[in-house]
Design an enzyme around this catalytic site. Sequence first.
Site, PDB file in Angstrom:
ATOM      1  CE1 TYR A 167      -9.555  -0.429   4.028  1.00 13.41           C
ATOM      2  CE2 TYR A 167      -9.626   0.112   6.366  1.00 13.41           C
ATOM      3  CZ  TYR A 167      -9.248  -0.733   5.339  1.00 13.41           C
ATOM      4  OH  TYR A 167      -8.569  -1.892   5.640  1.00 13.41           O
TER       5      TYR A 167
ATOM      6  NE  ARG B 150     -11.724  -6.248   2.336  1.00 12.89           N
ATOM      7  CZ  ARG B 150     -10.527  -5.708   2.493  1.00 12.89           C
ATOM      8  NH1 ARG B 150      -9.625  -5.827   1.514  1.00 12.89           N
ATOM      9  NH2 ARG B 150     -10.215  -5.035   3.574  1.00 12.89           N
TER      10      ARG B 150
ATOM     11  CE1 TYR C 214      -5.200  -4.693  12.421  1.00 11.89           C
ATOM     12  CE2 TYR C 214      -6.443  -3.477  10.766  1.00 11.89           C
ATOM     13  CZ  TYR C 214      -5.233  -3.945  11.246  1.00 11.89           C
ATOM     14  OH  TYR C 214      -4.085  -3.665  10.552  1.00 11.89           O
TER      15      TYR C 214
ATOM     16  NE  ARG D  39      -1.393  -7.676   9.348  1.00 12.08           N
ATOM     17  CZ  ARG D  39      -1.967  -6.488   9.487  1.00 12.08           C
ATOM     18  NH1 ARG D  39      -1.900  -5.589   8.519  1.00 12.08           N
ATOM     19  NH2 ARG D  39      -2.632  -6.186  10.576  1.00 12.08           N
TER      20      ARG D  39
ATOM     21  CD  GLU E 161      -1.353   0.309   2.606  1.00 10.53           C
ATOM     22  OE1 GLU E 161      -2.076   0.913   3.429  1.00 10.53           O
ATOM     23  OE2 GLU E 161      -1.787  -0.431   1.718  1.00 10.53           O
TER      24      GLU E 161
HETATM   25  C1  3EB Z   1      -3.338  -2.161   7.771  1.00 13.40           C
HETATM   26  O1  3EB Z   1      -2.376  -2.882   8.005  1.00 13.40           O
HETATM   27  C2  3EB Z   1      -3.099  -1.064   6.776  1.00 13.40           C
HETATM   28  O2  3EB Z   1      -8.070  -3.440   3.670  1.00 13.40           O
HETATM   29  O3  3EB Z   1      -7.219  -4.698   2.100  1.00 13.40           O
HETATM   30  C3  3EB Z   1      -3.190  -2.703   4.217  1.00 13.40           C
HETATM   31  C4  3EB Z   1      -3.384  -3.704   3.273  1.00 13.40           C
HETATM   32  C5  3EB Z   1      -4.288  -2.065   4.758  1.00 13.40           C
HETATM   33  C6  3EB Z   1      -4.659  -4.090   2.875  1.00 13.40           C
HETATM   34  C7  3EB Z   1      -7.105  -3.887   3.036  1.00 13.40           C
HETATM   35  C8  3EB Z   1      -5.564  -2.443   4.354  1.00 13.40           C
HETATM   36  C9  3EB Z   1      -5.750  -3.457   3.422  1.00 13.40           C
HETATM   37  O4  3EB Z   1      -4.434  -2.283   8.331  1.00 13.40           O
HETATM   38  C10 3EB Z   1      -4.146  -0.954   5.744  1.00 13.40           C
END
Ligand code: 3EB
Length: 323
Positions: free
Chosen positions: A137, A144, A196, A209, A315
């Site tokens: 991932y 990306r 992050y 989000r 999720e």
């Molecule tokens: C998170 O909040 C959980 O990498 O496109 C959620 C939605 C998550 C999209 C992405 C990853 C992605 O980090 C994981």
Amino acid sequence: MGMDDRITHRSDAEKVTDDGVLAEIAYGTRHVRDPADPRRIVIGTPPIAGAPARDVWPLAEPTTAGWFDDIGYVVGEGFLFAHLLVPEPAGADLTCLTRQAYTRLLAFVRASRCPHPLRVWNYLSRINEDDGGIERYQSFCRGRAMAFAEAAIPDSRCPAATAIGCDAPGLSIHLLAGSQAGTPIENPRQISAYRYPPNHGPRPPSFARAMLYAGPERSRELAISGTASIVGHVTMHPGHLPRQLRETLRNLAAVIDNVPGDSATLRRHLRWLKVYLRDPERAREVDAVLRVWAGGHVPILYLRGAICRRALEIEIEGHCAPA
Ligand code: 3EB
């Protein structure tokens, strides 16, 4: 129908339709592209209940469907559905593969009459497996992020997204783009994913989000990204499904509440939820909670998929659209 990595340029074979459907996404055991019909794709995250599962994206305007190399597309005045399925040969570098896939897809979207990516779905195999010291991932995220940077798309303009693991081989990406840009929405309980810290991988995930946009009926729609039990940037309740579910619901509520203007109306018009579960045996207990939270009338689709952090069990993504 079969996975076809030999689909080649056929923009000469465009087909115009006016049946009110932009796209149809079905869920099964493998990723499928049908060279004869770019309007329909199958994603390799199997439905848990066993019943055939599909999403239909309505669009009441004439649409043109075709292929540009191996990018399938359907485009109307206001919206574009585009998808790409990249085979992953043994020994291939997932970072490179992802970067190239996104570079091509973003260039195609930019050149279209709907140049604004709104919502993207990513499905990749063995998402939690090691890839030279980081998880696959994280390699995906690196590729990306490079493509978004090279396309000069700033973090603040990233689309909403989902990234889920599955057994089906290959990297499947599909997206909705618009002729008008949407408004990215963040979650005050969470750090923006694109901020992050590096303990989650060399490059952060490129997504918002949620994305607020004017839907086909011109009303406000909210596409909510895959949402998990993360507060700040930290995984909460590792391995504990019931607590992760409650934390995830707090996050879903928080992101909807963070929409400027009338968020209460959006919240009352939850249209569907899609739940990805690592362990399909747990769907029943999740459903008991979600039925109460969402109201009995909201369709909830349960799919078997691996979440992008090993300690995450669940999720949930969703969509709000006032009538
Ligand atoms: C998170 O909040 C959980 O990498 O496109 C959620 C939605 C998550 C999209 C992405 C990853 C992605 O980090 C994981």
